[in-house]
Scaffold this motif. Structure first.
Motif, PDB file in Angstrom:
ATOM      1  N   GLN A  17       0.810  -1.218   0.000  1.00 15.79           N
ATOM      2  CA  GLN A  17       0.000   0.000   0.000  1.00 15.79           C
ATOM      3  C   GLN A  17       0.846   1.271   0.000  1.00 15.79           C
ATOM      4  OE1 GLN A  17      -2.475  -2.174   3.130  1.00 15.79           O
ATOM      5  NE2 GLN A  17      -3.823  -0.480   2.599  1.00 15.79           N
ATOM      6  N   HIS A 129       1.514  -9.431   4.501  1.00 13.57           N
ATOM      7  CA  HIS A 129       0.363  -8.511   4.627  1.00 13.57           C
ATOM      8  C   HIS A 129      -0.307  -8.404   3.249  1.00 13.57           C
ATOM      9  CE1 HIS A 129      -1.348  -4.759   6.796  1.00 13.57           C
ATOM     10  NE2 HIS A 129      -2.091  -4.995   5.742  1.00 13.57           N
ATOM     11  N   ASN A 130      -1.118  -9.383   2.922  1.00 13.26           N
ATOM     12  CA  ASN A 130      -1.925  -9.367   1.687  1.00 13.26           C
ATOM     13  C   ASN A 130      -1.117  -9.276   0.397  1.00 13.26           C
ATOM     14  OD1 ASN A 130      -3.887  -9.223   3.613  1.00 13.26           O
ATOM     15  ND2 ASN A 130      -4.733  -7.269   2.982  1.00 13.26           N
ATOM     16  N   ASN A 174      -1.007 -11.025   8.444  1.00 17.85           N
ATOM     17  CA  ASN A 174      -1.971  -9.965   8.725  1.00 17.85           C
ATOM     18  C   ASN A 174      -3.418 -10.468   8.671  1.00 17.85           C
ATOM     19  OD1 ASN A 174      -2.525  -6.982   8.996  1.00 17.85           O
ATOM     20  ND2 ASN A 174      -3.654  -7.393   7.103  1.00 17.85           N
ATOM     21  N   GLU A 175      -4.185 -10.102   9.662  1.00 19.99           N
ATOM     22  CA  GLU A 175      -5.631 -10.391   9.708  1.00 19.99           C
ATOM     23  C   GLU A 175      -5.943 -11.801   9.189  1.00 19.99           C
ATOM     24  OE1 GLU A 175      -7.519  -7.025   7.751  1.00 19.99           O
ATOM     25  OE2 GLU A 175      -7.549  -5.922   9.615  1.00 19.99           O
ATOM     26  N   TYR A 312     -11.467  -1.603  13.820  1.00 19.51           N
ATOM     27  CA  TYR A 312     -12.110  -0.508  13.096  1.00 19.51           C
ATOM     28  C   TYR A 312     -13.585  -0.362  13.447  1.00 19.51           C
ATOM     29  CZ  TYR A 312      -7.996  -0.444  10.071  1.00 19.51           C
ATOM     30  OH  TYR A 312      -6.715  -0.347   9.601  1.00 19.51           O
ATOM     31  N   TRP A 348     -18.474   2.225   7.652  1.00 20.53           N
ATOM     32  CA  TRP A 348     -17.899   1.474   8.776  1.00 20.53           C
ATOM     33  C   TRP A 348     -18.395   2.101  10.082  1.00 20.53           C
ATOM     34  CZ3 TRP A 348     -12.133  -0.320   7.783  1.00 20.53           C
ATOM     35  CH2 TRP A 348     -12.059  -0.890   6.500  1.00 20.53           C
ATOM     36  N   GLU A 374      -3.613  -1.600  14.263  1.00 21.10           N
ATOM     37  CA  GLU A 374      -4.368  -0.824  13.276  1.00 21.10           C
ATOM     38  C   GLU A 374      -5.605  -0.278  13.963  1.00 21.10           C
ATOM     39  OE1 GLU A 374      -5.392  -2.536   9.475  1.00 21.10           O
ATOM     40  OE2 GLU A 374      -3.539  -3.705   9.420  1.00 21.10           O
ATOM     41  N   TRP A 421      -3.687   3.232  12.143  1.00 16.14           N
ATOM     42  CA  TRP A 421      -3.743   3.081  10.691  1.00 16.14           C
ATOM     43  C   TRP A 421      -4.210   4.396  10.139  1.00 16.14           C
ATOM     44  CZ3 TRP A 421      -1.761  -0.821   8.008  1.00 16.14           C
ATOM     45  CH2 TRP A 421      -1.952  -0.811   6.626  1.00 16.14           C
ATOM     46  N   SER A 428      -5.826   2.550  -0.272  1.00 13.80           N
ATOM     47  CA  SER A 428      -6.785   1.746   0.503  1.00 13.80           C
ATOM     48  C   SER A 428      -6.739   0.285   0.034  1.00 13.80           C
ATOM     49  CB  SER A 428      -8.199   2.314   0.316  1.00 13.80           C
ATOM     50  OG  SER A 428      -9.161   1.304   0.513  1.00 13.80           O
ATOM     51  N   ALA A 429      -6.762  -0.632   0.982  1.00 11.30           N
ATOM     52  CA  ALA A 429      -6.662  -2.045   0.617  1.00 11.30           C
ATOM     53  C   ALA A 429      -7.948  -2.559  -0.016  1.00 11.30           C
ATOM     54  CB  ALA A 429      -6.334  -2.884   1.845  1.00 11.30           C
ATOM     55  N   SER A 430      -9.099  -2.127   0.497  1.00 13.85           N
ATOM     56  CA  SER A 430     -10.345  -2.706  -0.017  1.00 13.85           C
ATOM     57  C   SER A 430     -10.757  -2.109  -1.352  1.00 13.85           C
ATOM     58  CB  SER A 430     -11.472  -2.540   1.002  1.00 13.85           C
ATOM     59  OG  SER A 430     -11.618  -1.189   1.352  1.00 13.85           O
ATOM     60  N   LYS A 436      -9.568   7.500   0.159  1.00 17.54           N
ATOM     61  CA  LYS A 436      -9.876   7.039   1.521  1.00 17.54           C
ATOM     62  C   LYS A 436      -8.584   7.174   2.339  1.00 17.54           C
ATOM     63  CE  LYS A 436     -12.208   3.263   3.939  1.00 17.54           C
ATOM     64  NZ  LYS A 436     -12.507   1.834   3.970  1.00 17.54           N
ATOM     65  N   TYR A 438      -6.137   7.891   5.691  1.00 17.05           N
ATOM     66  CA  TYR A 438      -6.066   7.560   7.115  1.00 17.05           C
ATOM     67  C   TYR A 438      -4.924   8.272   7.844  1.00 17.05           C
ATOM     68  CZ  TYR A 438      -9.042   3.305   6.647  1.00 17.05           C
ATOM     69  OH  TYR A 438     -10.063   2.405   6.438  1.00 17.05           O
TER      70      TYR A 438
HETATM   71  C1  BG6 Z   1      -7.001  -3.728   7.319  1.00 13.58           C
HETATM   72  C2  BG6 Z   1      -5.780  -4.053   6.510  1.00 13.58           C
HETATM   73  O1  BG6 Z   1      -7.955  -4.673   7.013  1.00 13.58           O
HETATM   74  O2  BG6 Z   1      -7.696  -2.559   7.060  1.00 13.58           O
HETATM   75  C3  BG6 Z   1      -5.112  -2.837   5.880  1.00 13.58           C
HETATM   76  O3  BG6 Z   1      -4.850  -4.765   7.272  1.00 13.58           O
HETATM   77  C4  BG6 Z   1      -6.169  -1.903   5.352  1.00 13.58           C
HETATM   78  O4  BG6 Z   1      -4.223  -3.282   4.913  1.00 13.58           O
HETATM   79  C5  BG6 Z   1      -7.022  -1.435   6.526  1.00 13.58           C
HETATM   80  O5  BG6 Z   1      -5.674  -0.826   4.634  1.00 13.58           O
HETATM   81  C6  BG6 Z   1      -8.066  -0.400   6.168  1.00 13.58           C
HETATM   82  O6  BG6 Z   1      -8.835  -0.856   5.101  1.00 13.58           O
HETATM   83  P1  BG6 Z   1      -9.042   0.003   3.813  1.00 13.58           P
HETATM   84  O7  BG6 Z   1      -9.714  -0.862   2.865  1.00 13.58           O
HETATM   85  O8  BG6 Z   1      -9.867   1.148   4.242  1.00 13.58           O
HETATM   86  O9  BG6 Z   1      -7.689   0.429   3.352  1.00 13.58           O
END
Ligand code: BG6
Length: 476
Positions: A17, A129-130, A174-175, A312, A348, A374, A421, A428-430, A436, A438
């Motif tokens: 990321q 991590h993904n 990760n997760e 989160y 969220w 995070e 985070w 953003s990962a999703s 988005k 942070y």
């Molecule tokens: C976590 C991941 O699920 O959430 C991160 O470990 C991710 O990699 C974070 O960035 C926030 O999610 P997103 O989709 O808002 O970036």
């Protein structure tokens, strides 16, 4: 109220990321390198490989690979005690199954850790991590193949040896529990390299892959401790606090059952064996997985030193889910809408008290040190006059830090640190968006990689600096 002197305040990142430089230094392609951006509430498409003329957010990301010195200087200015980063497996073993590592990749992280050391910032290093090597997906079927246990061991052994005097805190995968959310096919892919077109009827493949990950992580713990007994090696889960919608007893049963599924991974990784409720679940759902001859022993010997987790959102469950779902984020947040909580622009739930609940529940269950690695608010920032007035982010973090302080000072939870985070704006990962955001530091780049990539301090930068300087006493 404040945290102890040695509390690890910091921020988190993940290689795919932030680093960019997806082909530099001998790096191989990872699964994240083939993910495009999607709309804010969409799901990223999973294609076979790279397509012509398409923008891939991870390819340049925020160019941390070339700018890490400047960024670390800013983290140090904020007073960070720790920085959570991840190692891209594909920089060390471009395909994932080689026997010899790529020296250039190893050198990059040598330099990164040296830079952190210069400012006395403790690296917290996630091993995966993904960003599984894409080659392992295409040639082995990802974590569904047992061979990945050996490849992961070779990779871990290599980085443990190389950085044995530079890194103390490690995080395995990760997760890891995201793999259980089979409504969300993107998570199947990024968590284990499993490509599914639709939710599977038979869950063998998911639980087999997860089992391989458990064994691989347990082996990593053992190998790591053999290399350096001072290593602290933790597991990492996504933790959602769960509430029953009403005091109707069935709501509580549903909550407890959902919690069990959430604790499955930590139960295995902290206790070293599969819990009885999971054996029942396998029976009821006709799930069969294959165990290696020594797996039981490996799990037993490879329990973690601490539990790290992301926090989160919370979730509210009911025996009667009706139609009151949170549509914006329903793949992530199951159950019903909680009328007491607000939601972010991405749907969220925002629930600081849920973090105190999470800390208490996890600590009561395992009595192992916890680490929040995070926690943060993804929001659209308005960049004006060289900064962002991100009071909403300050408010979010302030409330979550306060609840963590209550958990430590009032409830007696053993919390090692809090790494938000994210340290700086990253992809953003999703969704693959930059919109988005942070971070405490604004990065001038948009969803399509256009911008100067310059860094600017947000209002929250100065706020967090004060929080760290006062060990969390001054949150205003
Ligand atoms: C976590 C991941 O699920 O959430 C991160 O470990 C991710 O990699 C974070 O960035 C926030 O999610 P997103 O989709 O808002 O970036």
């Amino acid at each position: 109220m404040k945290m102890s002197k040695d509390f690890l305040w910091g921020g988190s990142l993940a290689a795919h990321q932030c680093e960019g430089a997806y082909k530099e230094g001998g790096k191989g392609l990872s699964i994240s390198d083939i993910l495009q951006k999607c709309d804010s509430h969409g799901e990223r498409d999973i294609f076979q490989g790279l397509q012509e003329g398409v923008y891939y957010p991870s390819h340049k990301a925020i160019d941390f690979y070339h700018r890490y010195k400047e960024d670390i200087q800013l983290f140090a200015e904020m007073g960070f005690k720790c920085l959570r980063v991840s190692i891209a497996w594909t920089r060390i073993f471009p395909h994932g199954d080689e026997e010899e590592p790529n020296e250039e990749g190893l050198l990059f992280y040598d330099q990164l850790f040296d830079e952190l050391k210069k400012y006395n910032i403790e690296p917290i290093v996630t091993l995966l991590h993904n960003d599984l090597p894409l080659y392992l997906v295409e040639h082995y079927g990802g974590w569904s193949n047992r061979k990945l246990i050996d490849f992961f061991e070779t990779y871990c052994r290599t980085v443990f040896m190389r950085y044995r005097n530079k890194v103390k805190y490690w995080i395995t995968i990760n997760e890891i529990n995201n793999l259980l959310n089979d409504d969300y096919l993107l998570l199947m892919f990024v968590s284990a390299g499993i490509r599914l077109a639709e939710k599977p009827d038979n869950k063998d493949i998911i639980y087999q892959a997860l089992h391989h990950q458990f064994v691989a992580c347990a082996k990593a713990v053992k190998v790591g401790h053999d290399i350096n007994p001072d290593f602290q090696i933790g597991c990492m889960v996504a933790h959602l606090s769960i509430y029953p919608e009403t005091c109707y007893p069935e709501d509580t049963i549903i909550m407890e059952n959902d919690y069990k599924m959430e604790y499955f991974c930590t139960d295995v990784q902290c206790r070293g064996y599969y819990p009885s409720y999971m054996k029942k679940y396998f029976e009821k759902n006709n799930i069969h997985i294959i165990w290696g001859k020594n797996d039981q022993q490996i799990l037993k010997e490879g329990t973690v030193d601490y539990i790290s987790f992301s926090y989160y959102v919370s979730n509210t469950v009911s025996h009667d889910p009706g139609e009151r779902k949170n549509k914006a984020a329903e793949k992530l947040i199951k159950g019903v809408v909680n009328p007491y909580l607000q939601i972010s622009e991405w749907g969220w739930t925002i629930d600081p008290v849920g973090l105190r609940v999470a800390l208490n529940r996890l600590y009561d269950r395992y009595q192992k040190p916890l680490f929040i690695v995070e926690c943060g608010l993804g929001a659209r920032d308005h960049f004006e006059n060289g900064t962002v007035e991100d009071d909403y982010r300050i408010h979010f973090l302030k409330e979550h830090i306060y609840q963590s302080e209550l958990a430590v000072n009032e409830d007696g939870v053993d919390l090692i640190g809090l790494s938000t985070w994210s340290a700086i704006d990253i992809v953003s990962a999703s969704t693959g968006e930059m919109a988005k955001r942070y971070g405490f530091i604004y990065v001038d780049v948009d969803d399509y990689g256009c911008g100067t990539y310059q860094r600017y301090k947000k209002k929250s930068f100065y706020w967090y600096q004060r929080v760290i300087a006062t060990q969390g006493e001054e949150l205003e």
